[in-house]
Design an enzyme around this catalytic site. Structure first.
Site: not given
Length: 456
Positions: A113, A115, A178, A231
């Site tokens: 949560g 983002k 993401d 990432c």
């Protein structure tokens, strides 16, 4: 840290002479950060609220670094939703998104949560956020973070991206992917991910990312944006993944991320003629104060249009008895009761949201809008989500506590505190931010803070 040889060879090919600096950075301390919640704090001097911080995150105006030994999750302001603890690099994707109040935004892989809450803050209570995660347990944790941050206009769900794409074609102004990834940028923070990388590597994630991006395309309006982030560092999950997407969907164009955020350019790799992949952005742990991230943003061709599909328009369905119970509570604490047209009841739960809302009928949904509370035996019991979202300035019955007062910690832990107040419900706030409800009786405040939210 012992890095896999194949990973080291790949990083050497990417970084060349800088590889040695990168390897040294992996053995250093990980970066820690908070992102201030502008729904809660609008003060121009964040330092007055957060003296523990030590400098601003360059790519995020409301992001700050803090020393690892500082226990930011143990401060009452954290429980009030004043800030979200977030790795600094992870702030970059939403910082790049031009989200405006009134937009419709999808965070397709949203848990836990970080983002999603940032997007919700940018919306400022207007428009809609759909925060999704395929894992129901992770989506449930995301719901709590969204509620803790006081976000009222979110749909939290747990669905396959393909099902969302089928329901919401051409619906969203902005979509964030993401993506699940090999996590190379998290090695310094969590050494266990090295073992996972050895077992899976990038090849496991590339087809998953591609499938999610295909679903994301179907959801975006003409003129809308797609923001993609990972990432991890390898080309396959980053620049090559974006090149493949552009080959499949040539109506998109890349937006320049490096200048927008002040981070490094992506790699303009061979075989990418016609695609300027240097417009993508990278954060490196040996160059920047962050664990590492890749960000790409694309605009879909065509003119923005208002989608008629995907919306439901209904007026509140709350019954008279339930509304009377809520009205009685509202009068008791001196808070204006919402209009009946905004109120919906599911079993014994009362929710508040706009009459125009995303049509999620038949989908796995945890929440639509703000949970106000439940009606039990004809009485209204307020939710923790309402305490987090309500503005204490709009309530007459408020018990204000200080962030440094031990009574604040006691209340957060679920304990009864002294309170010589008029009998009934009171909102408890810490320095102007709601943290729960209590019921005054006999000089004491009986704690009504939800047991699942209590400071352990």
């Amino acid at each position: 840290m012992q890095l896999p040889e194949s990973f080291k060879n790949n990083m050497m090919s990417l970084l060349g002479q800088e590889y040695e600096n990168y390897e040294k950075s992996v053995d250093g301390d990980a970066c820690s950060g908070i992102r201030v919640n502008r729904l809660k704090i609008q003060d121009s001097s964040d330092k007055a609220f957060f003296p523990e911080t030590e400098g601003q995150v360059p790519w995020c105006s409301q992001g700050y670094y803090y020393l690892q030994q500082t226990q930011m999750a143990k401060h009452p302001y954290y429980h009030a939703g004043a800030y979200y603890i977030q790795e600094p690099s992870a702030m970059a994707p939403v910082a790049a998104m031009a989200v405006m109040p009134g937009d419709t935004v999808l965070d397709l892989c949203g848990a836990p949560g970080g983002k999603s809450t940032f997007i919700g803050e940018k919306l400022g209570g207007e428009g809609w956020l759909i925060a999704n995660d395929i894992s129901a347990s992770r989506a449930q944790a995301m719901l709590k973070n969204i509620e803790q941050n006081g976000i009222r206009n979110a749909v939290v769900m747990s669905e396959e991206p393909s099902r969302i794409a089928a329901r919401f074609q051409g619906f969203f102004d902005h979509v964030l992917v993401d993506a699940p990834c090999s996590g190379e940028g998290m090695f310094r923070k969590d050494g266990k991910l090295v073992k996972s990388w050895v077992e899976r590597g990038s090849s496991y994630f590339v087809p998953i990312q591609s499938e999610i991006l295909d679903a994301a395309d179907k959801c975006i309006k003409p003129g809308g944006t797609l923001t993609y982030s990972t990432c991890t560092f390898n080309l396959e999950e980053n620049e090559k993944q974006i090149r493949s997407f552009l080959e499949r969907y040539p109506d998109y164009r890349l937006v320049a991320i490096p200048g927008k955020l002040g981070i490094d350019k992506g790699f303009d790799i061979p075989g990418s003629e016609g695609f300027d992949l240097s417009l993508t952005g990278r954060i490196w742990p040996h160059r920047h104060k962050g664990e590492g991230h890749f960000v790409a943003q694309l605009v879909k061709g065509g003119n923005a249009v208002e989608s008629g599909s995907g919306w439901r328009t209904e007026y509140g369905n709350i019954d008279g008895h339930s509304y009377e119970a809520l009205s009685s509570f509202s009068s008791e604490i001196g808070w204006q009761c919402p209009d009946k047209e905004q109120l919906y009841i599911i079993k014994d739960k009362i929710l508040q949201h706009a009459s125009k809302f995303p049509d999620t009928h038949g989908m796995r949904v945890m929440r639509t809008g703000l949970l106000l509370g439940t009606v039990k035996k004809g009485r209204f019991e307020p939710s923790q989500a309402l305490a987090q979202a309500i503005d204490p300035g709009n309530v007459s019955r408020v018990i204000e506590l200080d962030g440094n007062d031990y009574d604040t910690v006691r209340f957060l832990k679920g304990e009864t505190i002294d309170a010589d107040r008029e009998k009934g419900y009171w909102l408890v706030a810490v320095d102007g931010m709601g943290i729960g409800f209590g019921k005054a009786v006999g000089g004491k405040l009986k704690n009504k803070r939800d047991a699942n939210w209590r400071w352990k």
